[in-house]
Design an enzyme around this catalytic site. Structure first.
Site, PDB file in Angstrom:
ATOM      1  CD  GLU A 214       0.512   4.343  -2.353  1.00 39.32           C
ATOM      2  OE1 GLU A 214      -0.253   3.847  -3.487  1.00 39.32           O
ATOM      3  OE2 GLU A 214       0.949   3.143  -1.507  1.00 39.32           O
ATOM      4  CD  GLU A 325       1.424   1.096  -9.259  1.00 42.31           C
ATOM      5  OE1 GLU A 325       1.897   2.078  -8.292  1.00 42.31           O
ATOM      6  OE2 GLU A 325       1.070  -0.206  -8.708  1.00 42.31           O
TER       7      GLU A 325
END
Ligand code: NAG
Ligand code: NAG
Length: 410
Positions: A214, A325
């Site tokens: 990520e 997120e």
């Protein structure tokens, strides 16, 4: 009454010395543990730079960085460049150093640079560790928080409190991802929540052994001690159980670049109805060595995750995701007001809502191309939403994010 006072005095005599001794022992044990962990994380520096945001950037000899703490790294020969670059093929090299775009960089650059042969590492402070629930958990995700499109597992979503607004592709073999990401500084309601915008490179199933790489930007007061927008990476090879961490906070990512520090503040950031700033991220798999490389901007090849860290990702990725997120702790029974992206809904468009543009994947022939058959996913569109589009200049793009709590998201 008098007997009561006496009784209380006796009680204090009995318990006070005992409890304060126990307290002292507890504190000194914690201090020792913290000191030990700090010594492990913070390597001796060739030079240290004090950033205006309070960070200290240590310039660490490239061979002394945390990656080499791992026993299986002892014999690893550091790669100073990838054998292949999806935009430049195999014959790229020194000539492109002159084309550096200096638009978006890092705040600490105003106070100095790291010499050749070193890598800039954000120093971990005692306070950073003390904010974590335990020394061991510092720099690691607390629970699985990968957005699971098409999941019917609503319990998982509400239990974890993580919410997403993402675009994804799956059902193929992927060898990399690219995106231009608009940079903002979303407001965080409480310090143990966060807001991030990133790409996910996923391999395996959403079970125990999920592999994930990520990268993106995040605001995370618990991790960094402030509300600044910071460049970050994360990796795990077992669904966040035992392996992986943010940035260089464990042995994993090998950095080669001396200009960009993981976890450092990105500067400048976009303003509402004002100047817009983007970062470019590219992560790709070297077809020869198998390592996953990362580039920031158009020129900064930062380093790589060695292939041996992973199981599924040592072959290829099976899913790519792009988007935002947040964590919603619903304090006082209300949805958090922690923002995602710019804190504004996709409908507001350019200069107001945050976006990803020119999203691309690296295919089986090691070519960058637009993703085919993209899906979108968000748990509660009234809180955070996502809207895709396509144009000549922007390629495949999407706007995403929102304010969190609002009349339609109570
Ligand atoms: C590293 O190399 C040495 C000598 O070749 C070898 O004895 C050792 O087992 C290797 N260590 C690892 C962790 O591979
Ligand atoms: C971060 O922002 C919150 C409000 O969004 C504020 O309460 C807090 O004091 C800020 N933290 C720091 C370290 O600036």
């Amino acid at each position: 009454m008098a007997t009561m006072v006496v009784y209380l005095c006796v009680l204090s005599l009995l318990f006070l010395p005992f409890s304060s001794a126990a307290g002292r022992r507890g504190i000194s044990q914690q201090t020792l543990e913290v000191q030990k962990h700090l010594n492990k994380l913070n390597k001796p520096a060739v030079k240290s730079i004090k950033s205006p945001d309070g960070d200290i950037i240590d310039c660490i000899h490239v061979a002394h960085q945390p990656a080499f703490d791992h026993p299986s790294m002892k014999n690893h020969t550091i790669q100073m460049r990838p054998s292949f670059h999806p935009e430049l093929g195999v014959n790229f090299g020194e000539s492109k150093a002159s084309t550096k775009s200096k638009r978006v960089t890092q705040l600490w650059h105003t106070k100095g640079r790291c010499p050749e042969g070193t890598v800039p590492v954000r120093r971990t402070k005692q306070d950073d560790l003390l904010r974590a629930s335990s020394v061991k958990s510092y720099g690691r995700k607390k629970q699985t928080s990968i957005p699971k499109p098409k999941s019917s597992d609503l319990d998982f979503i509400s239990a974890s409190g993580h919410q997403h607004a993402i675009v994804y592709v799956e059902g193929d073999k992927f060898y990399g991802v690219k995106a231009t990401i608009n940079v903002w500084e979303p407001k965080i309601q409480q310090s143990n929540e966060f807001s991030l915008s990133q790409v996910w490179i996923l391999g395996g199933s959403f079970g125990e052994d999920l592999n994930s790489i990520e990268a993106g930007w995040q605001v995370s007061p618990d991790l960094y001690g402030d509300n600044n927008t910071r460049l970050f990476t994360y990796w795990t090879s077992d669904s966040y159980e035992a392996t992986g961490c943010y940035n260089l906070l464990c042995s994993g990512f090998i950095q080669i670049n001396n200009e960009i520090a993981m976890g450092a503040t990105i500067y400048p950031i976009s303003g509402y109805h004002s100047s817009q700033y983007d970062i470019n991220l590219l992560v790709w798999k070297d077809p020869k060595e198998g390592h996953w490389w990362m580039q920031f901007g158009n020129d900064y090849v930062l380093g790589y995750w060695p292939a041996f860290l992973f199981s599924y990702l040592s072959d290829s990725a099976s899913m790519i995701e792009w988007g935002g997120e947040i964590v919603n702790f619903e304090s006082e029974g209300q949805h958090t007001s922690t923002q995602m992206g710019s804190g504004h809904f996709p409908d507001e468009g350019f200069g107001k809502a945050s976006y990803f543009k020119n999203i691309q994947i690296v295919d089986g022939s090691n070519n960058l191309r637009p993703p085919k058959g993209i899906g979108t996913y968000t748990e509660q569109p009234n809180c955070y939403d996502v809207k895709t589009g396509k144009s000549g200049d922007w390629g495949n793009y999407f706007y995403y994010g929102g304010p969190g709590r609002n009349p339609k998201c109570p």
